[in-house]
Design an enzyme around this catalytic site. Sequence first.
Site, mmCIF file in Angstrom:
data_model
loop_
_atom_site.group_PDB
_atom_site.id
_atom_site.type_symbol
_atom_site.label_atom_id
_atom_site.label_comp_id
_atom_site.label_asym_id
_atom_site.label_seq_id
_atom_site.Cartn_x
_atom_site.Cartn_y
_atom_site.Cartn_z
ATOM 1 N N GLU A 198 -89.606 -31.373 16.690
ATOM 2 C CA GLU A 198 -89.927 -30.524 18.341
ATOM 3 C C GLU A 198 -91.274 -31.207 19.283
ATOM 4 O OE1 GLU A 198 -90.095 -28.746 16.071
ATOM 5 O OE2 GLU A 198 -91.580 -27.553 15.785
ATOM 6 N N CYS A 237 -90.263 -26.618 9.366
ATOM 7 C CA CYS A 237 -91.317 -26.227 9.139
ATOM 8 C C CYS A 237 -91.272 -24.223 8.730
ATOM 9 C CB CYS A 237 -92.768 -26.238 9.713
ATOM 10 S SG CYS A 237 -93.862 -25.746 9.628
ATOM 11 N N HIS A 254 -92.375 -31.051 11.512
ATOM 12 C CA HIS A 254 -92.017 -30.368 13.732
ATOM 13 C C HIS A 254 -91.439 -31.164 14.647
ATOM 14 C CE1 HIS A 254 -94.003 -26.448 13.451
ATOM 15 N NE2 HIS A 254 -94.726 -26.996 12.022
HETATM 16 N N1 GLN Z 1 -97.294 -21.621 7.216
HETATM 17 C C1 GLN Z 1 -96.153 -21.136 7.997
HETATM 18 C C2 GLN Z 1 -95.097 -20.315 6.601
HETATM 19 O O1 GLN Z 1 -95.341 -20.201 5.765
HETATM 20 C C3 GLN Z 1 -95.539 -22.440 8.028
HETATM 21 C C4 GLN Z 1 -96.054 -22.625 9.412
HETATM 22 C C5 GLN Z 1 -95.255 -23.754 10.119
HETATM 23 O O2 GLN Z 1 -93.674 -23.527 10.443
HETATM 24 N N2 GLN Z 1 -96.039 -24.663 11.317
HETATM 25 O O3 GLN Z 1 -94.560 -19.514 7.518
#
Ligand code: GLN
Length: 193
Positions: A178, A79, A176
């Site tokens: 994890e 992410c 994610h």
């Molecule tokens: N929207 C977040 C970002 O741009 C990422 C979201 C997340 O890691 N759950 O950094």
Amino acid sequence: MGFQGNIEEHLLATKLAMRNKGIEGEASIIKRPREVDEIDGLIIPGGESTVMGILGSFNGVLNRIKERAMEGLPIMGTCAGLIMMAKRTYDRVVGETHQPLLGILNVMVERNSFGRQRESFELPLKIPVLGNKDFPGVFIRAPSIKECYEGVEVLCMLREHIVGVKQGKLLGLAFHPELSGDLRLHEYFLDLI
Ligand code: GLN
């Protein structure tokens, strides 16, 4: 990398995955450049990529990670971690984000690709390198990969969106693992190490 985000969850998943595979080793949180010299693999968690980028540029840890990535250090970014690894990022609302990035993964990433917090969701994903069983994809303000360049292999799609890629020993995931209760991607990453 442990500035901010889902750090403890990754730590636990990594320890469990090591136990499953009978690997003796240590999983720890790193923040400083010299700690980067002591590791065999690195996970960059989800969280807020702008915050991670700013903190990581202040103390020089991003530069050191970048150097070690060039030397072949395996890295898994999930992410916000995927965003940190990307060559380029943009947001549909604000355009190119010009945030500090590692720039090691040859992809262009769109931040908040599925909308913002309200649009967080969980869906089963097909990830052929893990076998036939679906992987629970947990998406939280998730990015997606809009363009892949040299050396990048797609691991996983969600409808028309690319949400998982591999480039050598670098793994970039928009979701994610994890938080999924499924250790297969952590185990896959351990295999790369
Ligand atoms: N929207 C977040 C970002 O741009 C990422 C979201 C997340 O890691 N759950 O950094």
